[in-house]
Design an enzyme around this catalytic site. Structure first.
Site, PDB file in Angstrom:
ATOM      1  N   LYS A 164       0.829  -1.198   0.000  1.00  0.00           N
ATOM      2  CA  LYS A 164       0.000   0.000   0.000  1.00  0.00           C
ATOM      3  C   LYS A 164       0.871   1.258   0.000  1.00  0.00           C
ATOM      4  CE  LYS A 164      -3.760  -0.465   2.395  1.00  0.00           C
ATOM      5  NZ  LYS A 164      -4.496  -0.714   3.642  1.00  0.00           N
ATOM      6  N   ARG A 183      -3.344   3.025   8.810  1.00  0.00           N
ATOM      7  CA  ARG A 183      -3.653   1.719   8.234  1.00  0.00           C
ATOM      8  C   ARG A 183      -2.416   0.854   8.147  1.00  0.00           C
ATOM      9  NH1 ARG A 183      -8.235   2.589   4.228  1.00  0.00           N
ATOM     10  NH2 ARG A 183      -8.437   4.823   4.205  1.00  0.00           N
ATOM     11  N   GLY A 228      -8.542  -6.967   4.831  1.00  0.00           N
ATOM     12  CA  GLY A 228      -9.369  -7.095   6.033  1.00  0.00           C
ATOM     13  C   GLY A 228      -8.705  -7.857   7.162  1.00  0.00           C
ATOM     14  N   MET A 245      -5.930  -7.039   8.866  1.00  0.00           N
ATOM     15  CA  MET A 245      -5.405  -6.218   9.952  1.00  0.00           C
ATOM     16  C   MET A 245      -6.274  -4.978  10.112  1.00  0.00           C
ATOM     17  SD  MET A 245      -1.379  -6.707   9.686  1.00  0.00           S
ATOM     18  CE  MET A 245      -1.352  -6.269   7.984  1.00  0.00           C
ATOM     19  N   ARG A 303      -4.724  -1.112  -6.319  1.00  0.00           N
ATOM     20  CA  ARG A 303      -3.895  -2.319  -6.298  1.00  0.00           C
ATOM     21  C   ARG A 303      -4.376  -3.213  -7.433  1.00  0.00           C
ATOM     22  NH1 ARG A 303      -6.491  -4.097  -0.566  1.00  0.00           N
ATOM     23  NH2 ARG A 303      -8.622  -4.091  -1.270  1.00  0.00           N
ATOM     24  N   HIS A 324     -16.913  -8.200   2.185  1.00  0.00           N
ATOM     25  CA  HIS A 324     -15.877  -9.145   2.607  1.00  0.00           C
ATOM     26  C   HIS A 324     -16.128 -10.548   2.049  1.00  0.00           C
ATOM     27  CE1 HIS A 324     -14.146 -12.078   5.473  1.00  0.00           C
ATOM     28  NE2 HIS A 324     -13.098 -11.278   5.373  1.00  0.00           N
ATOM     29  N   SER A 369       9.316 -43.666 -15.636  1.00  0.00           N
ATOM     30  CA  SER A 369       8.268 -42.757 -15.171  1.00  0.00           C
ATOM     31  C   SER A 369       8.347 -42.722 -13.650  1.00  0.00           C
ATOM     32  CB  SER A 369       6.895 -43.255 -15.627  1.00  0.00           C
ATOM     33  OG  SER A 369       5.896 -42.407 -15.119  1.00  0.00           O
ATOM     34  N   ASP A 399       4.661 -43.425  -4.635  1.00  0.00           N
ATOM     35  CA  ASP A 399       5.424 -44.457  -3.928  1.00  0.00           C
ATOM     36  C   ASP A 399       6.837 -43.984  -3.605  1.00  0.00           C
ATOM     37  OD1 ASP A 399       4.057 -46.903  -3.256  1.00  0.00           O
ATOM     38  OD2 ASP A 399       3.602 -47.073  -5.394  1.00  0.00           O
ATOM     39  N   CYS A 414       4.430 -39.650 -13.145  1.00  0.00           N
ATOM     40  CA  CYS A 414       2.993 -39.942 -13.177  1.00  0.00           C
ATOM     41  C   CYS A 414       2.377 -39.987 -11.786  1.00  0.00           C
ATOM     42  CB  CYS A 414       2.718 -41.226 -13.935  1.00  0.00           C
ATOM     43  SG  CYS A 414       3.407 -42.683 -13.139  1.00  0.00           S
ATOM     44  N   TYR A 446       8.109 -35.308 -19.846  1.00  0.00           N
ATOM     45  CA  TYR A 446       6.667 -35.100 -19.714  1.00  0.00           C
ATOM     46  C   TYR A 446       6.218 -35.205 -18.265  1.00  0.00           C
ATOM     47  CZ  TYR A 446       6.077 -40.165 -19.116  1.00  0.00           C
ATOM     48  OH  TYR A 446       6.134 -41.432 -18.637  1.00  0.00           O
TER      49      TYR A 446
HETATM   50  C1  PEP Z   1       3.040 -43.677  -7.889  1.00  0.00           C
HETATM   51  O1  PEP Z   1       3.435 -44.464  -7.026  1.00  0.00           O
HETATM   52  O2  PEP Z   1       3.401 -42.501  -7.952  1.00  0.00           O
HETATM   53  C2  PEP Z   1       2.045 -44.126  -8.879  1.00  0.00           C
HETATM   54  C3  PEP Z   1       1.670 -43.340  -9.856  1.00  0.00           C
HETATM   55  O3  PEP Z   1       1.510 -45.347  -8.662  1.00  0.00           O
HETATM   56  P1  PEP Z   1       0.318 -45.620  -7.669  1.00  0.00           P
HETATM   57  O4  PEP Z   1      -0.162 -44.312  -7.141  1.00  0.00           O
HETATM   58  O5  PEP Z   1      -0.728 -46.321  -8.455  1.00  0.00           O
HETATM   59  O6  PEP Z   1       0.972 -46.476  -6.657  1.00  0.00           O
HETATM   60 MG    MG Z   2       3.062 -46.559  -7.289  1.00  0.00          MG
END
Ligand code: PEP
Ligand code: MG
Length: 882
Positions: free
Chosen positions: A23, A93, A102, A104, A337, A453, A769, A774, A837, A857
């Site tokens: 501010k 302020r 809001g 403070m 702002r 608010h 991957s 896990d 993944c 990826y």
């Molecule tokens: C993992 O372990 O990140 C995974 C994608 O396999 P799952 O969650 O099925 O164990």
């Molecule tokens: Mg797994």
């Protein structure tokens, strides 16, 4: 010499946000670009930090710098602080580096006392206004600085209205207000044991201390935690000359956005109230007028406001949220702002600013908070559904929600934690309700406008809200709400539509979202910029299609066990698991083969042209078996009945087998590729199903890219063996079907040993991957099924871990293994494709890390694909900037 703790607005600069707070830096910048800003000064965040370092004492030298700064304001305004004829009044302020709306406290009209109030009355020729300002000041000061409860002041005000027999504060006469002032002063004496301070310098000192203190009030601490704002940066204090919107009908006050903060449309959007002070609008106590009607009220002021807001937007290159006051026909800008906005508005504003040539594509991408997109990728009300609309309010925050109504933030939080879906229903919300808002699906209020608010907070959190729904009569004493004569108790199921303002009785069917044109355009820019590919985790053709619609470039994880969970298949799967001999198992596998082939056929077809990574069976087998406790109960019942011998025997045999398969620690037990090592015929069947589906699709002319993924590998020899099983299946199918197709075989990296020996593992893999669910579990030794409910909260509270490591990648630990895995893997196998993944594949901060360590990826749930695309582009932008 002491540090410089005090900066006049004209001495500050936009770049001094750390020191002056957001501010303060803005006020300095606006002053410097020549906007009509009331004069003032900022006390630095450093002073606040020193105050705490000194055990809550004002740092030396600070007070000495305030006198001259006040003198400067006096000179600029021609008024004098504490002068009984022409008194200068100031606002005090808080203002931290990051906006904490809001959270403070603010004190207005500081400098009033029994003498200066008379001076104000005389100089404005308005005794009523002067005493109204005085009583507001004592009330705010009493509440914020002296910590006398707000409602005690309200009671005195109510009594005065009753005595004068009027409904509204604005109807109280100067005489009545004088009585209120005296009542307030007595209340303060009673509650604090000291009189209300009449010396303006004392008032100022106490107010500054109170703002410093407010940095550590409960709601500020909660707000910082939710928004990841550090605790040690402190707040600045802004002391500014007051201007008055309540000096008669040529005065007023309001807030406006330079674009619509709900939709992003380029129209001035806001509200104002004539003859009123700022907090009347922001607190939503009186219902304000739309900004457009200011044009009818005062053409010249409106035109000046439009011009000023345009130049502010051009200067800041972003949508502005502006607070203004008109004092006797003169416009003042109090604050500007970057405006908080919904996700659709964020996208539209960024895309249009880019189209208007104000910002670049990269900047447009960087402007969007990926997490905020979640709300766009979620459901809204089905417009075809028959709805029992029982009331209408203002469409304050878009999206729809259903839940049981509750009238109290604590109750909303309590029920929310039990997993109950609730709607928080209040006359209006305050920052003290923040925990209830957080736990609720949506907010419904009976008072307050689009900038109240509740509306501001809900939009920021992406929660639906309907505000100012005047038909609601809430009875807090009995926990009911009455609408048109019908009374609904707490717990009644309501739905709200924050896009239209409708309040609906009962639950409502919801439908899936679609991407707006601007969103698609933005994603197109993200695609040009990002280098990470974004794939999706999907186990069936429907999810695969959704993933495609959202722009996924393939499937990064198809969990085949989900296909086994189908109720029609479970008995066959159990037959497969419980088989005692290979021939027995092969009978069951033969039944599963055509089913799996259909599964893969459907998914590969939807994903024609893109890779589909199919993971062979992974979970511990007992997940498919009947529950031991239930079996024991059934057996006991059968024994008591005593007449179904055969069934009893069968169940007893089953129980023995299930018990024999039970494991002490199934997550570390007989699962993942260990199943393939012990029962290669299971993996062989799955591989065959994949390749039979592939052969069919090739014959149909469909372009397919199957990728077979082996889970939970710890040793290259596991992978090599199972690679052979898979390759044999492929050879067999090609020979049988007389077609050829290409495929790849890779592994998940889910156990530290796999990452540590990635150079060996990579010799048998076409791709890696990272299964970071896990890998997090095995690296930290935290059971992911138990941690979150048991000890993880303590780790977060005590700051041992900064984030839930199952949601946000633990870069330092798990991340180190990943880095090692990528590096060793690519050294041994330069063509190795590497992705992720686990759940982290959809988390923006984790995606940034994946970009940095050079993954090819990320793969995430279909609904998160657009978020991941944007996060990947942001990672590319920020790494280019470095
Ligand atoms: C993992 O372990 O990140 C995974 C994608 O396999 P799952 O969650 O099925 O164990
Ligand atoms: Mg797994």
């Amino acid at each position: 010499m002491s540090k410089k703790f005090v900066y006049l607005f004209r001495e500050g600069q936009a770049s001094m946000r750390d020191l002056l707070g957001g501010k303060g830096a803005n006020l300095a910048e606006m002053t410097n670009i020549g906007l009509p800003v009331p004069p003032g000064f900022t006390i630095t965040t450093e002073a606040c930090n020193d105050y705490y370092a000194l055990g809550r004492n004002l740092p030396e030298g600070l007070w000495e710098q305030i006198g001259p700064a006040l003198g400067d304001i006096e000179k600029a305004t021609g008024k004098k602080f504490g002068d009984k004829d022409n008194p200068l009044l100031v606002s005090v302020r808080s203002g931290a580096k990051f906006s904490m709306p809001g959270m403070m406290d603010t004190i207005l009209n500081l400098g009033l006392n029994d003498e200066t109030v008379e001076g104000l009355a005389a100089s404005t020729q308005n005794a009523r206004f002067a005493y109204d300002s005085y009583r507001r000041f004592i009330q705010m000061f009493g509440d914020v600085v002296l910590e006398v409860e707000h409602h005690e002041f309200e009671r005195i005000l109510e009594e005065a209205k009753e005595k004068q027999n009027v409904n509204y504060d604005s109807e109280l006469t100067a005489e009545s207000l004088k009585g209120v002032v005296e009542g307030y002063k007595r209340l303060i004496q009673r509650r604090t044991g000291s009189p209300f301070p009449l010396d303006p310098m004392k008032q100022l000192e106490q107010a500054i201390l109170a703002v410093f203190r407010s940095w550590n009030n409960d709601r500020a601490i909660v707000y910082r935690r939710i928004n990841s704002i550090p605790d040690n940066i402190g707040t600045a204090v802004n002391v500014q000359s007051m201007v008055f919107g309540n000096m008669g009908n040529d005065s007023g006050t309001g807030v406006a956005f330079t674009r619509n903060p709900s939709t992003g449309e380029r129209v001035l959007y806001g509200e104002y109230l004539m003859n009123a002070q700022g907090e009347d609008v922001v607190a939503g106590i009186r219902t304000p007028q739309p900004i457009k009607s200011l044009e009818d009220e005062n053409k010249a002021i409106y035109a000046q406001f439009v011009e000023t807001s345009n130049s502010l937007e051009a200067h800041y290159r972003d949508m502005q949220d502006i607070e203004f006051t008109i004092e006797r026909g003169r416009l003042y800008i109090l604050q500007t702002r970057n405006g908080k906005r919904t996700a659709p508005a964020a996208i539209r504003v960024a895309v249009e600013l880019c189209r208007e040539g104000v910002i670049s594509k990269e900047e447009a991408i960087a402007r969007i908070e990926p997490g905020q997109l979640d709300q766009l990728l979620h459901r809204r009300m089905d417009s075809e559904a028959k709805l029992e609309v029982i009331a209408k309010g203002l469409p304050a925050s878009p999206g729809a929600a259903s839940g049981k109504i509750v009238f109290d933030a604590d109750e909303a939080e309590r029920l929310g934690h039990t997993g109950e879906r609730v709607l928080l229903v209040r006359t209006e919300t305050t920052p003290d309700d923040i925990h209830g808002i957080l736990a609720a699906q949506g907010i419904l209020t009976s008072r307050g406008g689009m900038t109240s608010h509740a509306a501001v907070v809900a939009r920021h959190m992406g929660k639906p809200a309907v505000c100012g729904c005047e038909a609601l009569r809430i009875d807090y004493a009995h926990n009911t709400v009455t609408i048109d004569g019908v009374t609904y108790p707490e717990g009644t199921l309501f739905s709200i539509d924050g896009t239209t303002g409708r309040v609906i009785k009962g639950a409502v069917p919801m439908i899936d979202p679609e991407l707006s044109e601007e969103f698609k355009e933005l994603l197109g820019w993200a695609d040009e910029i990002r280098t990470l590919k974004v794939l999706a985790n999907a186990d069936n053709p429907r999810d695969a299609q959704k993933a495609r619609d959202f722009g996924a470039q393939g499937i990064g994880l198809c969990r085949t066990e989900h296909m086994f969970m189908d109720p029609a298949r479970i008995p066959i799967v159990q037959e497969m698991i419980l088989a005692q001999t290979l021939p027995e198992r092969e009978v069951a596998l033969a039944k599963l083969l055509p089913m799996q082939e259909e599964d893969f056929y459907g998914i590969l077809k939807v994903m024609a042209g893109f890779p589909v990574t199919i993971r062979l069976l992974d979970p511990p087998l007992h997940e498919f078996l009947p529950n031991v406790e239930e079996l024991v109960v059934d057996i006991t019942k059968l024994k008591l009945q005593g007449d179904r011998e055969e069934e009893l025997n069968e169940k007893e045999v089953l129980l023995r087998k299930v018990r024999a398969l039970s494991e002490m620690n199934p997550m570390l037990g007989h699962r993942g590729c260990r199943l393939g090592i012990t029962f290669p015929e299971i993996y062989a069947m799955q591989a065959r199903a994949i390749f039979q589906a592939s052969a069919r699709l090739v014959k149909e002319g469909c372009e397919i890219h199957p990728e077979v993924m082996i889970p939970l590998v710890i040793h290259v020899k596991e992978l090599a063996k199972l690679r052979k099983v898979t390759e044999e299946a492929a050879q067999t199918v090609m020979a049988e079907q007389g077609v050829t197709f290409s495929y790849t075989i890779g592994t998940m990296i889910e156990v530290p040993r796999a990452a540590l020996t990635a150079d060996e593992v990579a010799t048998a893999a076409d791709f890696f991957s990272f299964g970071t669910n896990d890998l997090t579990q095995t690296t930290l030794g935290f059971s992911r099924d138990d941690a979150e409910g048991k000890f993880l909260p303590a780790y977060l509270e005590q700051n041992i871990l900064e984030h839930n490591p199952f949601a946000v990648l633990d870069r330092i630990g798990v991340g180190k293994l990943m880095k090692m895995g990528v590096q060793l893997g690519r050294e041994a196998n330069p063509g190795l494709k590497v992705g992720i993944c686990g759940e982290h594949g959809g988390d923006p901060s984790s995606i940034e890390f994946c970009h940095q360590i050079g993954l090819n990826y990320v793969s995430c749930s279909p609904f998160r694909v657009p978020i991941a695309c944007l996060a990947a582009a942001q990672a590319a932008v920020s790494s280019k900037g470095q």
